[in-house]
Motif scaffolding. Structure first.
Motif, PDB file in Angstrom:
ATOM      1  N   VAL A 130     -13.480  -4.852  -9.717  1.00  0.00           N
ATOM      2  CA  VAL A 130     -13.931  -4.188 -10.942  1.00  0.00           C
ATOM      3  C   VAL A 130     -12.722  -3.511 -11.590  1.00  0.00           C
ATOM      4  O   VAL A 130     -12.069  -2.668 -10.971  1.00  0.00           O
ATOM      5  CB  VAL A 130     -15.014  -3.147 -10.638  1.00  0.00           C
ATOM      6  CG1 VAL A 130     -15.468  -2.460 -11.920  1.00  0.00           C
ATOM      7  CG2 VAL A 130     -16.191  -3.800  -9.925  1.00  0.00           C
ATOM      8  N   GLU A 131     -12.431  -3.846 -12.815  1.00  0.00           N
ATOM      9  CA  GLU A 131     -11.277  -3.236 -13.485  1.00  0.00           C
ATOM     10  C   GLU A 131     -11.607  -1.830 -13.969  1.00  0.00           C
ATOM     11  O   GLU A 131     -12.708  -1.547 -14.440  1.00  0.00           O
ATOM     12  CB  GLU A 131     -10.830  -4.093 -14.677  1.00  0.00           C
ATOM     13  CG  GLU A 131      -9.998  -5.291 -14.298  1.00  0.00           C
ATOM     14  CD  GLU A 131      -9.178  -5.829 -15.483  1.00  0.00           C
ATOM     15  OE1 GLU A 131      -9.472  -5.443 -16.631  1.00  0.00           O
ATOM     16  OE2 GLU A 131      -8.265  -6.628 -15.249  1.00  0.00           O
ATOM     17  N   PHE A 132     -10.634  -0.936 -13.822  1.00  0.00           N
ATOM     18  CA  PHE A 132     -10.763   0.422 -14.346  1.00  0.00           C
ATOM     19  C   PHE A 132      -9.370   0.914 -14.735  1.00  0.00           C
ATOM     20  O   PHE A 132      -8.355   0.307 -14.375  1.00  0.00           O
ATOM     21  CB  PHE A 132     -11.395   1.351 -13.306  1.00  0.00           C
ATOM     22  CG  PHE A 132     -10.573   1.540 -12.055  1.00  0.00           C
ATOM     23  CD1 PHE A 132      -9.756   2.656 -11.903  1.00  0.00           C
ATOM     24  CD2 PHE A 132     -10.614   0.604 -11.025  1.00  0.00           C
ATOM     25  CE1 PHE A 132      -9.003   2.844 -10.749  1.00  0.00           C
ATOM     26  CE2 PHE A 132      -9.870   0.778  -9.870  1.00  0.00           C
ATOM     27  CZ  PHE A 132      -9.060   1.894  -9.733  1.00  0.00           C
ATOM     28  N   GLU A 133      -9.346   1.993 -15.467  1.00  0.00           N
ATOM     29  CA  GLU A 133      -8.062   2.551 -15.904  1.00  0.00           C
ATOM     30  C   GLU A 133      -7.768   3.833 -15.153  1.00  0.00           C
ATOM     31  O   GLU A 133      -8.633   4.696 -14.989  1.00  0.00           O
ATOM     32  CB  GLU A 133      -8.091   2.825 -17.414  1.00  0.00           C
ATOM     33  CG  GLU A 133      -6.729   3.237 -17.963  1.00  0.00           C
ATOM     34  CD  GLU A 133      -6.708   3.305 -19.488  1.00  0.00           C
ATOM     35  OE1 GLU A 133      -6.299   4.358 -20.016  1.00  0.00           O
ATOM     36  OE2 GLU A 133      -7.109   2.299 -20.123  1.00  0.00           O
ATOM     37  N   ARG A 139      -6.384  -1.139 -13.313  1.00  0.00           N
ATOM     38  CA  ARG A 139      -6.343  -1.241 -11.859  1.00  0.00           C
ATOM     39  C   ARG A 139      -7.563  -1.995 -11.338  1.00  0.00           C
ATOM     40  O   ARG A 139      -8.566  -2.157 -12.049  1.00  0.00           O
ATOM     41  CB  ARG A 139      -6.357   0.154 -11.230  1.00  0.00           C
ATOM     42  CG  ARG A 139      -5.419   1.157 -11.871  1.00  0.00           C
ATOM     43  CD  ARG A 139      -4.150   1.263 -11.121  1.00  0.00           C
ATOM     44  NE  ARG A 139      -3.324   2.359 -11.633  1.00  0.00           N
ATOM     45  CZ  ARG A 139      -2.297   2.890 -10.986  1.00  0.00           C
ATOM     46  NH1 ARG A 139      -1.985   2.450  -9.785  1.00  0.00           N
ATOM     47  NH2 ARG A 139      -1.584   3.858 -11.521  1.00  0.00           N
ATOM     48  N   THR A 140      -7.487  -2.388 -10.069  1.00  0.00           N
ATOM     49  CA  THR A 140      -8.648  -2.858  -9.320  1.00  0.00           C
ATOM     50  C   THR A 140      -8.682  -2.097  -7.993  1.00  0.00           C
ATOM     51  O   THR A 140      -7.634  -1.693  -7.472  1.00  0.00           O
ATOM     52  CB  THR A 140      -8.595  -4.374  -9.053  1.00  0.00           C
ATOM     53  OG1 THR A 140      -7.342  -4.698  -8.453  1.00  0.00           O
ATOM     54  CG2 THR A 140      -8.783  -5.163 -10.343  1.00  0.00           C
ATOM     55  N   PRO A 141      -9.872  -1.874  -7.422  1.00  0.00           N
ATOM     56  CA  PRO A 141      -9.972  -1.004  -6.246  1.00  0.00           C
ATOM     57  C   PRO A 141      -9.500  -1.665  -4.964  1.00  0.00           C
ATOM     58  O   PRO A 141      -9.562  -2.880  -4.792  1.00  0.00           O
ATOM     59  CB  PRO A 141     -11.467  -0.692  -6.177  1.00  0.00           C
ATOM     60  CG  PRO A 141     -12.124  -1.848  -6.845  1.00  0.00           C
ATOM     61  CD  PRO A 141     -11.190  -2.290  -7.927  1.00  0.00           C
ATOM     62  N   THR A 142      -9.035  -0.834  -4.044  1.00  0.00           N
ATOM     63  CA  THR A 142      -8.651  -1.287  -2.706  1.00  0.00           C
ATOM     64  C   THR A 142      -9.895  -1.439  -1.833  1.00  0.00           C
ATOM     65  O   THR A 142     -10.979  -0.957  -2.163  1.00  0.00           O
ATOM     66  CB  THR A 142      -7.699  -0.278  -2.053  1.00  0.00           C
ATOM     67  OG1 THR A 142      -8.309   1.015  -2.039  1.00  0.00           O
ATOM     68  CG2 THR A 142      -6.400  -0.186  -2.841  1.00  0.00           C
ATOM     69  N   ASP A 143      -9.717  -2.132  -0.710  1.00  0.00           N
ATOM     70  CA  ASP A 143     -10.833  -2.346   0.215  1.00  0.00           C
ATOM     71  C   ASP A 143     -11.145  -1.057   0.973  1.00  0.00           C
ATOM     72  O   ASP A 143     -10.317  -0.149   1.080  1.00  0.00           O
ATOM     73  CB  ASP A 143     -10.500  -3.462   1.203  1.00  0.00           C
ATOM     74  CG  ASP A 143     -10.396  -4.818   0.519  1.00  0.00           C
ATOM     75  OD1 ASP A 143     -10.834  -4.938  -0.643  1.00  0.00           O
ATOM     76  OD2 ASP A 143      -9.859  -5.754   1.154  1.00  0.00           O
ATOM     77  N   ARG A 144     -12.350  -0.985   1.508  1.00  0.00           N
ATOM     78  CA  ARG A 144     -12.793   0.158   2.286  1.00  0.00           C
ATOM     79  C   ARG A 144     -12.921  -0.228   3.760  1.00  0.00           C
ATOM     80  O   ARG A 144     -12.521  -1.315   4.175  1.00  0.00           O
ATOM     81  CB  ARG A 144     -14.093   0.712   1.714  1.00  0.00           C
ATOM     82  CG  ARG A 144     -13.916   1.335   0.331  1.00  0.00           C
ATOM     83  CD  ARG A 144     -12.829   2.402   0.340  1.00  0.00           C
ATOM     84  NE  ARG A 144     -12.565   2.975  -0.950  1.00  0.00           N
ATOM     85  CZ  ARG A 144     -12.903   4.215  -1.314  1.00  0.00           C
ATOM     86  NH1 ARG A 144     -13.550   4.985  -0.472  1.00  0.00           N
ATOM     87  NH2 ARG A 144     -12.582   4.666  -2.506  1.00  0.00           N
ATOM     88  N   LEU A 145     -13.532   0.671   4.564  1.00  0.00           N
ATOM     89  CA  LEU A 145     -13.447   0.513   6.010  1.00  0.00           C
ATOM     90  C   LEU A 145     -14.718   1.013   6.701  1.00  0.00           C
ATOM     91  O   LEU A 145     -15.351   1.967   6.252  1.00  0.00           O
ATOM     92  CB  LEU A 145     -12.245   1.323   6.518  1.00  0.00           C
ATOM     93  CG  LEU A 145     -11.871   1.225   7.995  1.00  0.00           C
ATOM     94  CD1 LEU A 145     -11.394  -0.182   8.342  1.00  0.00           C
ATOM     95  CD2 LEU A 145     -10.766   2.234   8.321  1.00  0.00           C
TER      96      LEU A 145
END
Length: 271
Positions: A130-133, A139-145
């Motif tokens: 998902v693109e965001f500013e 930017r695009t989000p990093t993976d989670r855990l």
């Protein structure tokens, strides 16, 4: 990408009733409404706050402060201080996958337990692109855990999980539209056949959809009504439990040690 632990506790105790703490500690950054994201870091306050609740199981998110370019400090400095302070606890920590897109917020999950941890594991939770500013850039989000470990309480094996999902609502989207992370977590919950707990910052603004999804897998939340985040009236932090456990009492405690409140719950084994 790195994981640490377990570190053996100084002593082992068995308990029929046990206390669990769920806390997004925001890497030790205090809550100061005037300062916001520029508030100072006071890890001593964080440590004192956690210790004051005398929990048997401590589930923490945002243990470390993300570094520029996705650098992951080794050994993790905050986790190292927590381990030194929490004598008598076993512990397990993991960073998510290293990623140069990481933003300068909280990162890394930890579980502390008064009883020894074993069978520790980690699983990456991919984020949708998902693109965001942020800071004037797309930017695009990093993976989670998701991390996990087993322990023994009152002679019974208990599966513990800890997760921190992406806040899609902060990206003008919704986790209802991007269900992959939640589904991956539920798949792990379904695989666990004995007493199981999961704590985490689920970052779901529509708590009802999350509660219903987890209920379908047989898990109930400790509470769904008291807000756990200071910026918006959302219940982001949860402890869910399997039918093998029953919640005896809970409290949501505001703290100056984070922008998240602390969720405490006491459990007994169901008869």
């Amino acid at each position: 990408m790195a994981s640490y632990g377990p570190v053996q506790p100084d002593h082992v105790s068995l308990m029929s009733r046990f206390r669990v703490m769920q806390f997004n500690m925001q890497f030790g950054q205090i809550w100061d409404e005037a300062e916001g994201d520029h508030a100072p870091i006071d890890l001593d306050l964080t440590i004192a706050e956690i210790q004051s609740h005398d929990a048997d199981i401590i589930i923490l998110q945002e243990v470390e402060h993300a570094q520029p370019g996705g650098v992951q400090l080794q050994p993790p400095p905050n986790y190292t201080r927590l381990k030194a302070a929490f004598r008598g606890y076993d512990s397990y920590f993991s960073y998510p996958k290293a990623d140069p897109r990481e933003l300068p917020f909280g990162i890394g999950l930890a579980i502390f337990s008064r009883t020894p941890l074993r069978d520790t594991f980690r699983m990456e939770l991919p984020s949708s692109p998902v693109e965001f500013e942020f800071d004037g850039k797309k930017r695009t989000p990093t993976d989670r855990l998701l991390i996990g470990a087993k322990t023994t309480l009152d002679g019974q094996e208990v599966q513990l999980f800890n997760t921190h999902l992406l806040a899609y609502f902060m990206l003008n989207s919704s986790s209802e539209q991007h269900l992959q992370q939640r589904q991956l977590v539920v798949e792990q919950l379904r695989k666990s056949t004995g007493p199981t707990l999961i704590g985490g910052d689920f970052n779901v603004s529509n708590r009802d959809s999350l509660v219903h999804q987890f209920a379908d897998a047989g898990y109930q939340p400790v509470q769904t009504t008291e807000v756990t985040w200071r910026y918006r009236p959302f219940v982001l932090d949860h402890i869910f439990h399997s039918p093998h456990l029953q919640s005896v009492r809970y409290t949501v405690k505001p703290t100056k040690a984070s922008d998240h409140h602390i969720l405490l719950a006491e459990f007994e084994f169901a008869h």
